[in-house]
Write a protein that holds these residues in place. Structure first.
Motif, mmCIF file in Angstrom:
data_model
loop_
_atom_site.group_PDB
_atom_site.id
_atom_site.type_symbol
_atom_site.label_atom_id
_atom_site.label_comp_id
_atom_site.label_asym_id
_atom_site.label_seq_id
_atom_site.Cartn_x
_atom_site.Cartn_y
_atom_site.Cartn_z
ATOM 1 N N THR A 169 0.958 -1.089 0.230
ATOM 2 C CA THR A 169 -0.197 -0.204 0.234
ATOM 3 C C THR A 169 1.267 0.864 0.009
ATOM 4 O O THR A 169 1.870 0.984 0.388
ATOM 5 N N GLU A 170 0.198 1.841 0.135
ATOM 6 C CA GLU A 170 1.126 3.632 -0.134
ATOM 7 C C GLU A 170 1.755 3.801 1.251
ATOM 8 O O GLU A 170 2.577 3.787 1.211
ATOM 9 N N ARG A 171 0.966 3.161 2.150
ATOM 10 C CA ARG A 171 1.233 4.008 3.816
ATOM 11 C C ARG A 171 2.662 2.538 4.109
ATOM 12 O O ARG A 171 3.369 3.297 4.729
ATOM 13 N N ASP A 172 2.387 1.567 3.486
ATOM 14 C CA ASP A 172 3.653 0.648 3.553
ATOM 15 C C ASP A 172 5.020 1.753 2.941
ATOM 16 O O ASP A 172 6.300 1.961 3.778
ATOM 17 N N LEU A 173 4.538 2.074 2.061
ATOM 18 C CA LEU A 173 6.102 3.230 1.357
ATOM 19 C C LEU A 173 6.415 4.278 2.119
ATOM 20 O O LEU A 173 7.416 4.217 2.253
ATOM 21 N N THR A 174 5.484 4.807 2.677
ATOM 22 C CA THR A 174 5.791 6.211 3.406
ATOM 23 C C THR A 174 6.214 5.143 4.197
ATOM 24 O O THR A 174 7.285 6.229 4.898
ATOM 25 N N TYR A 175 6.124 4.461 5.152
ATOM 26 C CA TYR A 175 7.170 3.968 6.620
ATOM 27 C C TYR A 175 7.787 3.462 5.893
ATOM 28 O O TYR A 175 9.245 3.985 6.536
ATOM 29 N N TRP A 176 8.418 2.797 4.446
ATOM 30 C CA TRP A 176 9.593 2.119 4.581
ATOM 31 C C TRP A 176 10.459 3.147 3.924
ATOM 32 O O TRP A 176 11.779 3.066 4.141
ATOM 33 N N ALA A 177 10.506 4.560 3.076
ATOM 34 C CA ALA A 177 11.041 5.098 2.929
ATOM 35 C C ALA A 177 11.135 6.487 3.247
ATOM 36 O O ALA A 177 11.994 7.462 3.317
ATOM 37 N N THR A 178 10.618 6.653 4.490
ATOM 38 C CA THR A 178 9.915 7.747 5.794
ATOM 39 C C THR A 178 9.759 9.316 4.891
ATOM 40 O O THR A 178 10.278 10.246 5.406
ATOM 41 N N LEU A 179 8.416 8.783 4.229
ATOM 42 C CA LEU A 179 7.646 9.310 3.171
ATOM 43 C C LEU A 179 6.331 10.311 3.763
ATOM 44 O O LEU A 179 5.816 9.753 4.248
ATOM 45 N N THR A 180 6.031 11.210 3.128
ATOM 46 C CA THR A 180 4.883 12.099 3.228
ATOM 47 C C THR A 180 3.506 11.226 2.211
ATOM 48 O O THR A 180 4.256 10.591 0.911
ATOM 49 N N VAL A 181 2.692 10.868 2.515
ATOM 50 C CA VAL A 181 1.702 10.364 1.843
ATOM 51 C C VAL A 181 1.137 10.818 0.081
ATOM 52 O O VAL A 181 0.990 10.450 -0.916
ATOM 53 N N THR A 182 1.957 11.948 0.507
ATOM 54 C CA THR A 182 1.240 13.265 -0.641
ATOM 55 C C THR A 182 2.999 12.572 -1.269
ATOM 56 O O THR A 182 1.997 12.551 -2.875
ATOM 57 N N GLU A 183 4.508 12.509 -1.320
ATOM 58 C CA GLU A 183 5.054 12.204 -1.957
ATOM 59 C C GLU A 183 4.936 10.810 -2.481
ATOM 60 O O GLU A 183 5.467 10.761 -3.749
ATOM 61 N N VAL A 184 4.268 9.412 -2.573
ATOM 62 C CA VAL A 184 4.514 8.221 -2.575
ATOM 63 C C VAL A 184 3.766 8.610 -3.674
ATOM 64 O O VAL A 184 3.688 7.826 -4.531
ATOM 65 N N ARG A 185 2.027 9.148 -3.123
ATOM 66 C CA ARG A 185 1.168 9.394 -4.321
ATOM 67 C C ARG A 185 1.883 9.870 -5.862
ATOM 68 O O ARG A 185 1.305 9.695 -7.187
ATOM 69 N N ARG A 186 2.841 10.691 -4.833
ATOM 70 C CA ARG A 186 3.150 11.350 -7.047
ATOM 71 C C ARG A 186 4.302 10.697 -7.467
ATOM 72 O O ARG A 186 4.564 10.328 -8.881
ATOM 73 N N GLY A 187 4.341 9.953 -6.554
ATOM 74 C CA GLY A 187 5.684 8.533 -7.297
ATOM 75 C C GLY A 187 5.170 7.765 -8.161
ATOM 76 O O GLY A 187 4.852 7.344 -9.349
ATOM 77 N N ILE A 188 3.701 7.265 -7.050
ATOM 78 C CA ILE A 188 3.327 6.652 -8.184
ATOM 79 C C ILE A 188 2.510 7.087 -9.808
ATOM 80 O O ILE A 188 2.943 6.459 -10.251
ATOM 81 N N GLU A 189 1.897 7.986 -9.666
ATOM 82 C CA GLU A 189 1.614 9.392 -10.524
ATOM 83 C C GLU A 189 2.592 8.678 -11.611
ATOM 84 O O GLU A 189 2.206 8.432 -12.561
ATOM 85 N N ALA A 190 3.794 9.398 -11.114
ATOM 86 C CA ALA A 190 5.557 9.397 -12.530
ATOM 87 C C ALA A 190 5.788 7.386 -12.722
ATOM 88 O O ALA A 190 5.520 8.042 -13.974
ATOM 89 N N ALA A 191 5.195 7.187 -11.558
ATOM 90 C CA ALA A 191 5.651 5.799 -12.403
ATOM 91 C C ALA A 191 4.442 5.489 -13.681
ATOM 92 O O ALA A 191 4.428 4.082 -14.613
ATOM 93 N N GLY A 192 3.647 6.135 -13.657
ATOM 94 C CA GLY A 192 2.142 5.643 -14.568
ATOM 95 C C GLY A 192 1.563 4.229 -15.424
ATOM 96 O O GLY A 192 1.361 3.390 -14.154
ATOM 97 N N GLU A 193 1.599 3.586 -15.767
ATOM 98 C CA GLU A 193 0.996 2.542 -16.902
ATOM 99 C C GLU A 193 1.877 1.479 -15.842
ATOM 100 O O GLU A 193 2.109 -0.066 -15.952
#
Length: 363
Positions: A220-244
């Motif tokens: 989940t998004e929150r798994d990655l926020t924990y793993w990399a000490t990021l915010t949910v907003t930053e993780v969502r930016r990364g997911i969006e940028a990863a695209g397809e």
């Protein structure tokens, strides 16, 4: 239909536990980061994911500088590729550094002097033409750094010195040197990592999301926020940028992300023996998640409290027992405390896992 058990088995495959491949360098590259507090147990965390586990594989990667062991992603040790350490530190350091700065506050204005003294000691150690990578002669152990600081009139040892070294690592001023007789050493970052990759923040967020959800997914998004000490907003930016490159599905009220084109594992056949793994609780199968960690315990057998055991036995991706490893001169013993009675097939799988681990240790 997706279930916690099926999701956990999918993670076994993503994490290369049920699909071992290549050598230590390839595993660290695949996983992006492997938690590494305890060098001997974390060596197995890497080796058990390789095609032919051997105790010299990771050691050679660390000695050559292809892999470093450093504080990155969270305020803890990880194995990462030297190629990845710079951009990972640049990305995650802003939210990690305050932890160290708070703990170093009692040192006051000594921090700057101590940091300069550490760098001076490492620089003097590496005087002369720089080799292609730090050697044992150009790196220092923590006790040697403590002695060098005392000689310079800035004594520091124990936990405060460990915190200072971690702070320097997150600042990309020092990193790991080649292990010396199994002991961790430090070297100047610029000597150890000659041509680091640099990514802008959006590129880094995209690469982080793609590589984490490929190697740890579904998560989940929150798994990655924990793993990399990021915010949910930053993780969502990364997911969006990863695209397809990433796909997702809903399960049990959460959205899980994974690499596209990867299908979930089939339901296990009763004709095939389950696979088992003896791992530390710091292993990525446990510590790689926080929000959805407990897909490892579909039957809710494990007490939801701070873990006291240092190991675990997984069978078919489910946490069936805590585990304590004891290494002797000729044998290694795995003491298990099952959370329920083990079935014959489960016990046989665990015994096979113990034999693989013992073979890796040469015991």
């Amino acid at each position: 239909m997706m279930t916690d058990r099926r999701l956990a088995r999918w993670r076994l495959r993503s994490q290369r536990l049920s699909a071992p491949v290549g050598d230590a360098e390839q595993i660290v590259r695949s996983m992006l980061g492997v938690q590494a507090e305890n060098p001997s147990q974390s060596a197995w965390a890497v080796a058990t994911r390789t095609s032919s586990p051997n105790d010299g594989d990771l050691a050679a990667a660390l000695a050559s500088g292809l892999v470093v062991r450093t504080h990155v992603l969270r305020s803890t040790w990880h194995y990462v590729l030297a190629d990845d350490v710079r951009w990972l530190q640049d990305l995650t350091a802003p939210r990690v550094l305050p932890t160290y700065e708070l703990q170093l506050r009692p040192l006051g204005d000594r921090v700057g002097r101590l940091a300069a003294a550490v760098e001076a000691a490492l620089s003097e150690q590496a005087e002369g033409p720089r080799p292609s990578a730090p050697t044992e002669a150009t790196a220092l152990t923590r006790s040697e750094i403590a002695s060098a600081l005392a000689d310079r009139g800035e004594p520091l040892a124990g936990q405060p010195l460990g915190l200072l070294m971690a702070w320097l690592e997150v600042h990309n001023r020092v990193t790991s040197g080649p292990p010396r007789a199994g002991e961790h050493t430090y070297a100047l970052f610029d000597d150890r990592v000659r041509e680091p990759r640099r990514l802008d923040r959006d590129e880094a967020l995209a690469e982080l999301a793609m590589r984490y959800f490929t190697s740890h997914g579904p998560a989940t998004e929150r798994d990655l926020t924990y793993w990399a000490t990021l915010t949910v907003t930053e993780v969502r930016r990364g997911i969006e940028a990863a695209g397809e490159g990433l796909g997702s599905f809903e399960h049990d009220g959460r959205r899980y992300w994974h690499a596209t084109g990867v299908e979930p594992p089939p339901e296990p056949s009763h004709r095939v023996a389950p696979d088992a793994h003896l791992l530390q609780v710091l292993d990525e199968m446990y510590r790689g998640y926080q929000d959805s960690r407990w897909v490892l315990d579909a039957d809710a057998l494990v007490p939801r409290q701070r873990e006291s055991a240092i190991g675990m036995a997984l069978v078919g991706g489910q946490l069936l027992a805590s585990m304590q490893r004891a290494v002797g001169a000729k044998t290694v013993t795995f003491a298990l405390r099952p959370y329920r009675p083990l079935r014959v097939r489960e016990r046989a799988a665990i015994e096979a896992a113990a034999a693989r681990y013992a073979d890796f240790l040469g015991l």
